[in-house]
Motif scaffolding. Structure first.
Motif, PDB file in Angstrom:
ATOM      1  N   SER A  79       4.001   4.748  -3.866  1.00  0.00           N
ATOM      2  CA  SER A  79       3.285   3.490  -3.794  1.00  0.00           C
ATOM      3  C   SER A  79       4.175   2.386  -4.294  1.00  0.00           C
ATOM      4  O   SER A  79       4.761   2.494  -5.369  1.00  0.00           O
ATOM      5  CB  SER A  79       1.999   3.547  -4.635  1.00  0.00           C
ATOM      6  OG  SER A  79       1.398   2.274  -4.676  1.00  0.00           O
ATOM      7  N   GLU A 138      -6.005   2.037 -12.758  1.00  0.00           N
ATOM      8  CA  GLU A 138      -5.215   3.070 -12.089  1.00  0.00           C
ATOM      9  C   GLU A 138      -5.482   3.054 -10.585  1.00  0.00           C
ATOM     10  O   GLU A 138      -6.587   2.770 -10.134  1.00  0.00           O
ATOM     11  CB  GLU A 138      -5.559   4.443 -12.659  1.00  0.00           C
ATOM     12  CG  GLU A 138      -5.088   4.645 -14.093  1.00  0.00           C
ATOM     13  CD  GLU A 138      -5.245   6.077 -14.547  1.00  0.00           C
ATOM     14  OE1 GLU A 138      -5.478   6.950 -13.681  1.00  0.00           O
ATOM     15  OE2 GLU A 138      -5.142   6.326 -15.745  1.00  0.00           O
ATOM     16  N   ASP A 139      -4.472   3.367  -9.827  1.00  0.00           N
ATOM     17  CA  ASP A 139      -4.586   3.432  -8.374  1.00  0.00           C
ATOM     18  C   ASP A 139      -4.814   4.887  -7.977  1.00  0.00           C
ATOM     19  O   ASP A 139      -3.902   5.712  -8.002  1.00  0.00           O
ATOM     20  CB  ASP A 139      -3.320   2.889  -7.728  1.00  0.00           C
ATOM     21  CG  ASP A 139      -3.457   2.774  -6.212  1.00  0.00           C
ATOM     22  OD1 ASP A 139      -4.488   3.225  -5.671  1.00  0.00           O
ATOM     23  OD2 ASP A 139      -2.540   2.231  -5.570  1.00  0.00           O
ATOM     24  N   ARG A 152      -0.625   1.995 -10.874  1.00  0.00           N
ATOM     25  CA  ARG A 152      -1.680   1.096 -11.337  1.00  0.00           C
ATOM     26  C   ARG A 152      -1.804  -0.090 -10.375  1.00  0.00           C
ATOM     27  O   ARG A 152      -0.848  -0.522  -9.758  1.00  0.00           O
ATOM     28  CB  ARG A 152      -1.390   0.596 -12.756  1.00  0.00           C
ATOM     29  CG  ARG A 152      -1.219   1.731 -13.749  1.00  0.00           C
ATOM     30  CD  ARG A 152      -0.892   1.216 -15.129  1.00  0.00           C
ATOM     31  NE  ARG A 152      -2.057   0.685 -15.814  1.00  0.00           N
ATOM     32  CZ  ARG A 152      -2.928   1.444 -16.478  1.00  0.00           C
ATOM     33  NH1 ARG A 152      -2.748   2.754 -16.561  1.00  0.00           N
ATOM     34  NH2 ARG A 152      -3.965   0.909 -17.084  1.00  0.00           N
ATOM     35  N   ARG A 153      -3.035  -0.610 -10.272  1.00  0.00           N
ATOM     36  CA  ARG A 153      -3.295  -1.767  -9.420  1.00  0.00           C
ATOM     37  C   ARG A 153      -3.617  -2.973 -10.288  1.00  0.00           C
ATOM     38  O   ARG A 153      -4.292  -2.856 -11.308  1.00  0.00           O
ATOM     39  CB  ARG A 153      -4.473  -1.482  -8.486  1.00  0.00           C
ATOM     40  CG  ARG A 153      -4.250  -0.321  -7.549  1.00  0.00           C
ATOM     41  CD  ARG A 153      -5.518  -0.008  -6.772  1.00  0.00           C
ATOM     42  NE  ARG A 153      -5.897  -1.084  -5.866  1.00  0.00           N
ATOM     43  CZ  ARG A 153      -7.067  -1.135  -5.213  1.00  0.00           C
ATOM     44  NH1 ARG A 153      -7.958  -0.171  -5.384  1.00  0.00           N
ATOM     45  NH2 ARG A 153      -7.333  -2.119  -4.405  1.00  0.00           N
ATOM     46  N   ARG A 193      -6.270   5.745  -4.987  1.00  0.00           N
ATOM     47  CA  ARG A 193      -6.494   5.830  -3.546  1.00  0.00           C
ATOM     48  C   ARG A 193      -5.494   6.791  -2.892  1.00  0.00           C
ATOM     49  O   ARG A 193      -4.311   6.798  -3.248  1.00  0.00           O
ATOM     50  CB  ARG A 193      -6.338   4.450  -2.900  1.00  0.00           C
ATOM     51  CG  ARG A 193      -7.289   3.390  -3.385  1.00  0.00           C
ATOM     52  CD  ARG A 193      -6.877   2.021  -2.864  1.00  0.00           C
ATOM     53  NE  ARG A 193      -5.551   1.653  -3.341  1.00  0.00           N
ATOM     54  CZ  ARG A 193      -4.904   0.553  -2.976  1.00  0.00           C
ATOM     55  NH1 ARG A 193      -5.462  -0.274  -2.116  1.00  0.00           N
ATOM     56  NH2 ARG A 193      -3.701   0.285  -3.451  1.00  0.00           N
ATOM     57  N   ARG A 202       0.840  -1.189   0.000  1.00  0.00           N
ATOM     58  CA  ARG A 202       0.000   0.000   0.000  1.00  0.00           C
ATOM     59  C   ARG A 202       0.872   1.234   0.000  1.00  0.00           C
ATOM     60  O   ARG A 202       2.096   1.161   0.109  1.00  0.00           O
ATOM     61  CB  ARG A 202      -0.890  -0.059   1.244  1.00  0.00           C
ATOM     62  CG  ARG A 202      -2.063   0.856   1.278  1.00  0.00           C
ATOM     63  CD  ARG A 202      -3.013   0.734   0.111  1.00  0.00           C
ATOM     64  NE  ARG A 202      -4.128   1.616   0.390  1.00  0.00           N
ATOM     65  CZ  ARG A 202      -4.152   2.906   0.056  1.00  0.00           C
ATOM     66  NH1 ARG A 202      -3.135   3.446  -0.589  1.00  0.00           N
ATOM     67  NH2 ARG A 202      -5.178   3.649   0.375  1.00  0.00           N
TER      68      ARG A 202
END
Length: 732
Positions: free
Chosen positions: A411, A430-431, A416-417, A433, A404
């Motif tokens: 990150s 895309e991340d 990207r996740r 958060r 995380r």
């Protein structure tokens, strides 16, 4: 059935059950055991000293029969149960340039009076269909002719040698395997679920695990218990729904809709009685029904609950499914609280009613909390709930937090996740958060590690093979495919040898099917350097064995790479469904890789050199079993993926998916999974006397051994953890 159980034991444990005593032992038994050992070595296996001694005490007939059965099983494990031919008879030698080869196929077609008119017509149109050429896509020689074109494999110290060990009696070994699979704390893949179903037929009415925490396992066991006439294990209405799916041959994971069959009257009564007992004991369980409303409606049409007034609570389940009765869900209550910005209330509710859901929701709750006070309240609720959360969930959250945001805006997983579902299907997004505050992260990590350590069985002496430290913990059901030498997704393992050879095999069921083996080479920035496929048969890096486009009797394709010649930093082997049946529709399909020294020779497929072979059984039309990465010191390592991409309905090709592969690989490579190293470090910190295993020295007292393979000669009473039972390392 005895032989079926024996085969399961070899596949899952690499153990042969002890055979009943018989006369005629002595030199005859010893001679048969030696012949057995020699035959095993030809496919990369060997008898342990203990097993050899036991077999030597049997009569020759018993050993010979056992050898025949075992050889069949281990050959299937490594993919040697089929004939692997190649399009180019001399592969890897004399592979032509792609354009020159295609031109040769056209020339041969023009020289054939039957095919000449069609080819001329295609040439006038400017496009030639390779599949219409008689010399393309079909083996041009017999298997025996291909073998004759290759020298015999020269033995090498680097050849794989997998030990088979002595087990207990067949009954005891099968019972132990049943307890291990049924009580596994991590979900089993589809292949192992099928094996559990076989074992449950014999053991569902006998001793059971202390708990069956995975609901899919419980459904398989319940099907066997129902048929054996013993009480069902059901404490939720969804347990009964899963059982109904199992009885109809459907998906007990509830990911795919099941076409319910009409159950027999005894089964109908058992299902309704189980539903009635669950709801009568806790009416709040009705809140689970809306999650699978449509499945319950279809099941109700088969069960006819109105015909059984003695079970009124079962009828309530179907009333909720039809919308005739309200049953507010826990998720609905939580969403109402969050809509009112009551993060603390949501955390308290989950801590009481569903601690596992609380832990899975911690990231969202901590992000939603607007101040330190509410974040402290969320973490306090997690600390109180922690003892009631499964060990797998505790470790899964620890894995999530490790990847995380780090609190400084960065990150570990990049912008990207990568998501992977239970069946191995993967996608990228895309991340967006926000990061978690550093203080909250640190407190949560401390909580998770303390809770894991509290549950770990810390040994007095721990012997660890260093090669296993970077193996990822199997926290999901499709973390690893069935086969030999496979490791959970995210694991990293060293690769030795001068030559790296991939292979795939498939056999179509009913329709013409073309699976294509390809390999993509990427540089350190994940840009394409080159690829090998049927459209690029050769490059600086290596060669392709040729395209086979029809597999009624089975077909194989190979790619060989010279690791020292690879210009990039990543090699991504893949299997594409170009046309015909997908991976779950063909009769059989698998992938593997071999490593060899440059001067070993041998046929295209040599079982002694197989390092890994796994079944290809997953969604989508592109399979990514693993990738190879060169580290900073120039050494190659395998990074295990076990992924399936949706792809196109037809004509999937490596060159059209380079960007997708690059984005997916970047997300996975830059992610750090939770590994065996994490648990061994916790054990060491708690007082375990930890020693690295040198690969030779066997301890003289019982130990807990964690490694890639069980050593020969471990003292009795030792606990052994290898990839075959790595799930046992996950605490309860």
């Amino acid at each position: 059935m005895v032989h079926t159980l024996e085969r399961l034991l070899v596949r899952h444990t690499l153990r042969l059950p002890a055979q009943p005593a018989a006369g005629g032992a002595g030199t005859q038994g010893a001679a048969a055991a030696r012949q057995f050992d020699v035959a095993l070595m030809s496919v990369g296996f060997k008898l342990s000293a203990e097993l050899f001694a036991a077999l030597s005490s049997y009569d020759a007939k018993t050993v010979t029969a056992l050898a025949a059965r075992t050889l069949t099983t281990v050959r299937e494990l490594v993919g040697d149960h089929v004939r692997h031919n190649t399009y180019f008879v001399d592969f890897p030698a004399n592979v032509p340039d792609t354009a020159a080869f295609w031109a040769e196929c056209v020339d041969r077609a023009l020289g054939n009076e039957v095919t000449r008119p069609g080819v001329l017509a295609q040439l006038r149109d400017g496009v030639v269909d390779l599949l219409s050429l008689p010399g393309y896509g079909r083996y041009q020689h017999r298997y025996e002719e291909m073998l004759a074109a290759h020298e015999e494999l020269t033995a090498s110290p680097g050849d794989r040698v997998t030990l088979l060990h002595l087990g207990g009696t067949l009954h005891d070994e099968a019972a132990a395997l049943y307890l291990a699979l049924a009580g596994s704390r991590t979900p089993l893949g589809e292949e192992h679920l099928a094996d559990l179903a076989v074992l449950a037929q014999h053991h569902a009415d006998g001793p059971q695990p202390e708990a069956i925490p995975v609901r899919e396992h419980r459904a398989v066991v319940n099907r066997a218990r129902l048929r054996a006439g013993v009480p069902l294990l059901a404490d939720t209405v969804t347990d009964v729904l899963r059982l109904a799916c199992a009885l109809s041959g459907g998906d007990v994971g509830l990911l795919e809709p099941t076409r319910f069959r009409a159950p027999s009257r005894p089964h109908r009564r058992a299902l309704l009685a189980a539903l009635d007992a669950v709801v009568a004991g806790n009416p709040a369980k009705l809140a689970d029904v809306p999650r699978h409303r449509e499945a319950w409606k279809r099941l109700g049409e088969r069960l006819h609950p109105h015909e059984y007034p003695q079970w009124p609570h079962a009828a309530e389940v179907f009333a909720v499914a039809r919308g005739e009765r309200e049953a507010p869900s826990l998720a609905g209550h939580v969403e109402d609280l969050l809509a009112r910005n009551d993060v603390t209330g949501a955390a308290e509710l989950l801590a009481t009613a569903a601690p596992g859901v609380l832990f899975r929701s911690l990231d969202r709750l901590l992000r939603t909390a607007a101040d330190d006070g509410r974040r402290d309240a969320v973490l306090a609720a997690a600390e109180r709930a922690a003892p009631r959360v499964s060990g797998r969930v505790v470790l899964s959250v620890r894995d999530h937090i490790a990847n995380r945001a780090d609190g400084s805006g960065g990150s570990r997983s990049g912008p990207r996740r990568v998501f992977v579902n239970r069946r191995g299907a993967a996608w990228v997004t895309e991340d967006t958060r926000p990061t978690l505050p550093a203080e909250a992260r640190e407190r949560l990590v401390a909580l998770l590690d303390a809770e894991t350590l509290r549950r770990l069985d810390v040994p007095e002496r721990l012997l660890v093979d260093p090669a296993v430290l970077d193996v990822a913990l199997p926290l999901s059901g499709r973390a690893a495919a069935a086969g030999i030498g496979t490791l959970p997704r995210g694991s990293v393992s060293p690769v030795d040898g001068d030559l790296l050879r991939f292979f795939t095999y498939w056999k179509q069921s009913a329709h013409r099917t073309d699976h294509d083996l390809s390999a993509l080479v990427l540089d350190a920035d994940y840009d394409a350097v080159t690829w090998l496929s049927y459209t690029a048969l050769s490059s600086v890096e290596g060669v392709h064995s040729g395209d086979i486009t029809n597999a009624p009797d089975g077909a194989s394709e190979f790619i060989e790479l010279r690791l020292g010649a690879v210009r990039g930093d990543f090699v991504v082997p893949q299997v594409h469904v170009y046309s015909g049946e997908h991976f779950e529709a063909v009769e059989e399909s698998f992938f593997g890789f071999m490593t060899r020294d440059a001067d070993q020779g041998g046929a295209p497929f040599e079982p002694r050199t197989v390092r890994m072979k796994s079944d290809l059984r997953g969604p989508g039309r592109i399979a990514l079993p693993l990738a190879f990465q060169r580290d900073e010191e120039g050494r190659w390592k395998a990074r295990w993926l076990h992924l399936y991409l949706r792809g196109e309905p037809q004509e999937n090709r490596v060159e059209e998916n380079v960007l997708t592969f690059a984005v997916l690989l970047r997300g996975l490579v830059e992610r750090t999974p939770l590994t065996v190293r994490h648990l061994t470090e916790l054990m060491t910190g708690a007082g375990a006397r930890t020693e690295p295993w040198d690969g030779r020295t066997v301890p003289d007292e019982p130990v807990t051994f964690i490694g890639l393979e069980r050593p020969d000669g471990l003292p009795a009473g030792s606990r052994v953890i290898t990839p075959e039972n790595l799930r046992d390392l996950i605490p309860a």
